[in-house]
Scaffold this active site. Structure first.
Site, PDB file in Angstrom:
ATOM      1  CD  GLU A   1      37.593  -0.584 -22.749  1.00 30.90           C
ATOM      2  OE1 GLU A   1      37.225  -0.817 -21.580  1.00 30.90           O
ATOM      3  OE2 GLU A   1      36.908  -0.864 -23.752  1.00 30.90           O
TER       4      GLU A   1
ATOM      5  CG  HIS B   1      33.656   0.354 -23.063  1.00 26.45           C
ATOM      6  ND1 HIS B   1      34.196  -0.608 -23.889  1.00 26.45           N
ATOM      7  CD2 HIS B   1      32.349   0.423 -23.372  1.00 26.45           C
ATOM      8  CE1 HIS B   1      33.250  -1.097 -24.681  1.00 26.45           C
ATOM      9  NE2 HIS B   1      32.111  -0.489 -24.379  1.00 26.45           N
TER      10      HIS B   1
ATOM     11  CB  CYS C   1      31.145  -3.714 -22.961  1.00 23.53           C
ATOM     12  SG  CYS C   1      29.652  -2.835 -23.472  1.00 23.53           S
TER      13      CYS C   1
HETATM   14  N1  GLN Z   1      26.762  -5.537 -28.227  1.00 23.30           N
HETATM   15  C1  GLN Z   1      26.581  -5.225 -26.843  1.00 23.30           C
HETATM   16  C2  GLN Z   1      25.541  -4.144 -26.647  1.00 23.30           C
HETATM   17  O1  GLN Z   1      25.267  -3.371 -27.517  1.00 23.30           O
HETATM   18  C3  GLN Z   1      27.900  -4.859 -26.191  1.00 23.30           C
HETATM   19  C4  GLN Z   1      28.544  -3.633 -26.741  1.00 23.30           C
HETATM   20  C5  GLN Z   1      29.976  -3.476 -26.377  1.00 23.30           C
HETATM   21  O2  GLN Z   1      30.647  -4.436 -26.020  1.00 23.30           O
HETATM   22  N2  GLN Z   1      30.505  -2.263 -26.488  1.00 23.30           N
HETATM   23  O3  GLN Z   1      24.992  -4.019 -25.586  1.00 23.30           O
END
Ligand code: GLN
Length: 532
Positions: free
Chosen positions: A511, A509, A383
């Site tokens: 995970e 994600h 992410c």
């Molecule tokens: N802050 C970033 C976004 O909103 C990544 C978010 C995250 O890592 N879950 O796109």
């Protein structure tokens, strides 16, 4: 089986006794007997969901396929059961009050005075029973957050009282408490347990089974004493002794016959113990690794390891299949500087840059990417970690000076990561990100394809920003290739550097989907690359 049985798990004496793990372990044992089981968490705070909570407060926010932002215990439930949870599996006081107040505003209560009993408790009951009525599980295990005696959890305990009365034989309560060992007197003490059961009794709830957390083996005398003071059979006083890994707990609970006591209480036949073969195989690999590898986990919430719970667990699962232990080095991204980054990361055989929000620690994360990219060290960006990889590449390979995400620098000349179109007019913070499972089509010439063995996958998301399509060709031509694309929206979901040993950044994600019996293919493949 048509009837749903409801099991409530309450906690006494102190928080952090591991109600979530006990619930998940019991669920695992019932599941291995062929029953369908789900676990639900009721959280006593007023946030509508934990999505707006700082990870320092409450650890990681777990995300379900259907896009709920939930308590991290749901991650344990999924990792143990290998069955996805949903919106219905996490309820907070905030969400209960919100729906009751919305009903009141619509006039649904027809002029009645709206009260905690019955209106709030009815709504809690509805949320508990949905899992039985709609999804027809054989067992619904409901974990009540907080500790008995807290003002905040009173409506939940009251609901348990009502449901026990209504459901009779089809409901039971397991109360988890602590039996502390006093080293000065060399004794295990049962008084805190007695008192916390008294608190439950005052609320009208008689527990059926007691699970006692302890550092030392409980004697028969201790069990007998607890049974006598708390109106439970001695057989229903279950010991939960400290173990070195949470994955050992189902085995311990089977030895203590927690599942048998539950079935007996429900008047159900008790057949012989299931073997738990796959589970034990995993445990043995996990506990006897052939080798250890050092991997850096770079993030800014490293003081609280719960903030990256699912990532840490994914490495446990992926390590076990690779017969190794992944030694995670939690590196605070704010401590990574131009001066020290090479020295700091040199001992690492792999680098993972973690998810996150806000600009703090960004430059350290970007340096970590630079190190991995330039030194051909396996890199996994998750992410925000993927976004950092894109920014690093833009600055140091494409020569886009001051390239950034518009989250970190609104005025950057090169917003290589930019706010999503549909997010531009969103003002509210709660539940408004791109959340839940989305499809992704994978290029066959990629490490991702090698890992998944499939071209169409689905993964969970939680973010507002994304790869800026405008720069697609610049990146591709310079050697960072978008190899995973959302087939519906064309959003870039995976980037890779094919000339690198293993360099994968994912906007989603992974995970959240790693479980004991199904370790996540990307984590497995990353660990494999690290081992080579
Ligand atoms: N802050 C970033 C976004 O909103 C990544 C978010 C995250 O890592 N879950 O796109």
């Amino acid at each position: 089986m048509s009837t749903t049985r409801y099991i409530f798990v309450t906690g006494g004496v102190t928080s952090s006794l591991g109600k979530g793990i006990i619930s998940a372990s019991l669920a695992k044992l019932l599941q291995s007997r062929g029953f369908s089981v789900t676990i639900q968490k009721l959280d006593p705070y007023l946030n509508v969901d934990p999505g707006t909570l700082n990870p320092y407060e409450h650890g990681e926010c777990f995300v379900t396929d259907d896009g709920a932002e939930t308590d991290l215990d749901l991650g344990h439930y999924e990792r143990f059961l290998n069955v996805p949870t949903s919106q219905a599996n996490n309820v907070t006081t905030g969400s209960i009050y919100k729906s009751v107040i919305e009903k009141e505003r619509r006039g649904d209560f027809l002029g009645k005075t709206v009260q905690i009993i019955p209106h709030i408790t009815d709504e809690i009951k509805r949320r508990i029973k949905i899992l039985g009525n709609k999804y027809k599980y054989d067992f619904v295990i409901t974990e009540i957050g907080g500790t008995v005696g807290d003002i905040e959890s009173l409506p939940y305990i009251e609901t348990v009282r009502q449901l026990k009365w209504e459901l009779g034989q089809n409901a039971l309560v397991i109360h988890l408490t602590l039996v502390p060992y006093l080293s000065a007197s060399g004794e295990l003490k049962t008084k805190p347990t007695q008192h916390s059961v008294k608190l439950l009794l005052e609320a009208g709830v008689q527990p059926d089974i007691l699970v006692l957390r302890t550092e030392r083996e409980l004697t028969e005398d201790i069990r007998a004493k607890v049974a006598l003071f708390c109106n439970v059979n001695i057989g229903n006083v279950i010991q939960s002794i400290d173990v070195c890994t949470i994955y050992e707990v189902p085995i311990k609970m089977q030895e203590e016959e927690l599942d048998k006591r539950v079935l007996e209480k429900f008047g159900m036949p008790v057949e012989k113990n299931p073997e738990l073969i796959a589970w034990k195989e995993f445990l043995s690999k996990y506990k006897n690794p052939e080798r250890t590898v050092d991997v850096a986990l770079v993030g800014k919430y490293v003081e609280l390891q719960d903030a990256y719970k699912s990532i840490a667990e994914s490495f446990i699962h992926a390590g076990a299949v690779n017969n190794c232990k992944v030694n995670l080095h939690w590196i605070h991204s704010e401590n990574i500087t131009r001066k020290n980054y090479e020295e700091l990361l040199k001992p690492m055989k792999g680098v993972l840059v973690a998810p996150g929000f806000g600009h703090r620690g960004m430059e350290g994360k970007i340096l970590a990417v630079k190190y991995a990219r330039e030194n051909n060290v396996p890199f996994f960006g998750v992410c925000l970690g993927m976004q950092c990889a894109v920014i690093e590449f833009a600055r140091n390979v494409l020569g886009f000076e001051k390239a950034n995400s518009s989250e970190m620098d609104e005025k950057t000349p090169y917003p290589v990561i930019d706010i999503m179109e549909e997010q531009k007019n969103v003002l509210e913070k709660g539940g408004t990100m791109r959340l839940g499972a989305y499809p992704c089509r994978i290029d066959k010439k990629s490490n991702a394809y090698k890992a998944y063995g499939e071209t169409l996958i689905e993964e969970r998301h939680r973010h507002r920003y994304e790869f800026n399509d405008k720069y697609f060709d610049d990146f591709k031509n310079a050697g960072m290739v978008p190899v995973g694309i959302n087939p519906e929206t064309n959003l870039v979901e995976i980037v890779e550097i094919p000339s690198h040993k293993w360099f994968v950044g994912v906007q989603f994600h992974p995970e959240y989907r790693s479980t004991v019996v199904k370790p996540h293919p990307l984590f497995v493949s990353f660990v494999k690359a690290v081992l080579e």
